[in-house]
Design an enzyme around this catalytic site. Structure first.
Site, PDB file in Angstrom:
ATOM      1  N   LYS A  13      29.261  31.571  28.852  1.00 17.96           N
ATOM      2  CA  LYS A  13      30.024  30.623  29.673  1.00 17.96           C
ATOM      3  C   LYS A  13      29.458  30.478  31.091  1.00 17.96           C
ATOM      4  O   LYS A  13      29.526  29.403  31.679  1.00 17.96           O
ATOM      5  CB  LYS A  13      31.502  30.994  29.726  1.00 17.96           C
ATOM      6  N   ARG A  88      41.833  35.526  34.699  1.00 17.38           N
ATOM      7  CA  ARG A  88      41.553  36.394  33.556  1.00 17.38           C
ATOM      8  C   ARG A  88      42.826  36.793  32.818  1.00 17.38           C
ATOM      9  O   ARG A  88      42.759  37.323  31.713  1.00 17.38           O
ATOM     10  CB  ARG A  88      40.837  37.676  34.017  1.00 17.38           C
ATOM     11  N   ARG A 127      19.366  42.625  24.099  1.00 16.93           N
ATOM     12  CA  ARG A 127      18.809  42.468  25.452  1.00 16.93           C
ATOM     13  C   ARG A 127      18.014  43.708  25.856  1.00 16.93           C
ATOM     14  O   ARG A 127      18.383  44.824  25.506  1.00 16.93           O
ATOM     15  CB  ARG A 127      19.939  42.266  26.474  1.00 16.93           C
ATOM     16  N   ARG A 160      20.351  48.484  28.564  1.00 13.56           N
ATOM     17  CA  ARG A 160      21.308  48.911  29.580  1.00 13.56           C
ATOM     18  C   ARG A 160      22.612  49.374  28.945  1.00 13.56           C
ATOM     19  O   ARG A 160      23.001  48.901  27.876  1.00 13.56           O
ATOM     20  CB  ARG A 160      21.585  47.763  30.562  1.00 13.56           C
ATOM     21  N   ARG A 171      34.475  46.053  25.879  1.00  9.79           N
ATOM     22  CA  ARG A 171      34.714  44.903  26.763  1.00  9.79           C
ATOM     23  C   ARG A 171      35.371  43.757  26.002  1.00  9.79           C
ATOM     24  O   ARG A 171      36.239  43.069  26.530  1.00  9.79           O
ATOM     25  CB  ARG A 171      33.390  44.429  27.373  1.00  9.79           C
TER      26      ARG A 171
END
Length: 214
Positions: A13, A88, A127, A160, A171
């Site tokens: 987003k 949020r 990633r 990471r 998350r």
């Protein structure tokens, strides 16, 4: 055109928000940027926010909203904005609706970039980052010439902590619990539009542009 971006972490987003801002010549506003700008400029609101952040505390909703509403007064927001990272939660959304209402304004669109959890976990766990120069890659979409080695500086790449599958899942769980209800909230206000975030980035953007009528 006043737009709110919704979507799980890793749904893309933020990337779409920047593209929308460029397309419509309106600012891309993120709460992080607002905090940093106010702290750097030494504003009263910035000083208040810094007190919380220095203690490792979340900036209270009321202060965050005050900072956002203050940002909306800038001349570059005359034709609208893309708000990314706020609200949020339902209380934040209700407070924003009320604050805008007092000014005779309202959000035009809440864009939900929809991507299944398993896609996000796969996307983010692929990633790789170079801690030496800051370059980022993806083992499928943006691979390096030599596996595990940065193209730019030759240092080794790492996965990471934030991108590890178990961290991403946590998350996402928080997102579904706290932020997912916003989708129902904006749907109830007839502001919600959904786009399929599993498509290529440019296809997602074109779908958004079509929805926004450009």
């Amino acid at each position: 055109m006043k737009i709110i971006m919704l979507g799980a972490p890793g749904a893309g987003k933020g990337t779409q928000a920047k593209k929308i801002a460029d397309q419509f010549q309106i600012p891309h506003i993120s709460t992080g940027d607002i905090f940093r700008a106010n702290i750097k400029e030494g504003t009263e609101l910035g000083r208040k926010a810094k007190e919380y952040m220095d203690q490792g505390l979340l900036v209270p909703d009321s202060l965050t909203l005050e900072l956002i509403m203050d940002r909306f007064q800038n001349p570059d927001c005359a034709n609208g904005y893309v708000l990314d990272g706020f609200p949020r939660t339902i209380p934040q959304a209700e407070a924003l609706t009320e604050a805008l209402k007092e000014q005779g304004e309202s959000i035009d669109f809440a864009i939900d970039v929809e991507v299944p959890d398993e896609n996000i976990i796969s996307r983010m766990s692929g990633r790789r980052a170079c801690l030496a120069c800051g370059a980022t890659y993806h083992i499928v979409h943006i691979p390096t010439k030599k596996e595990g080695v940065c193209d730019r500086c030759g240092e080794g790449l790492v996965l990471r902590e934030d991108d590890k599958p178990e961290t991403v899942k946590k998350r996402l769980d928080v997102y579904h619990e706290q932020t997912q209800p916003l989708i129902d909230y904006y749907a109830g206000q007839k502001k919600l539009v959904r786009v399929d975030g599993t498509q290529e980035m440019e296809e997602v953007f074109q779908a958004i542009v079509k929805i926004l009528g450009a």
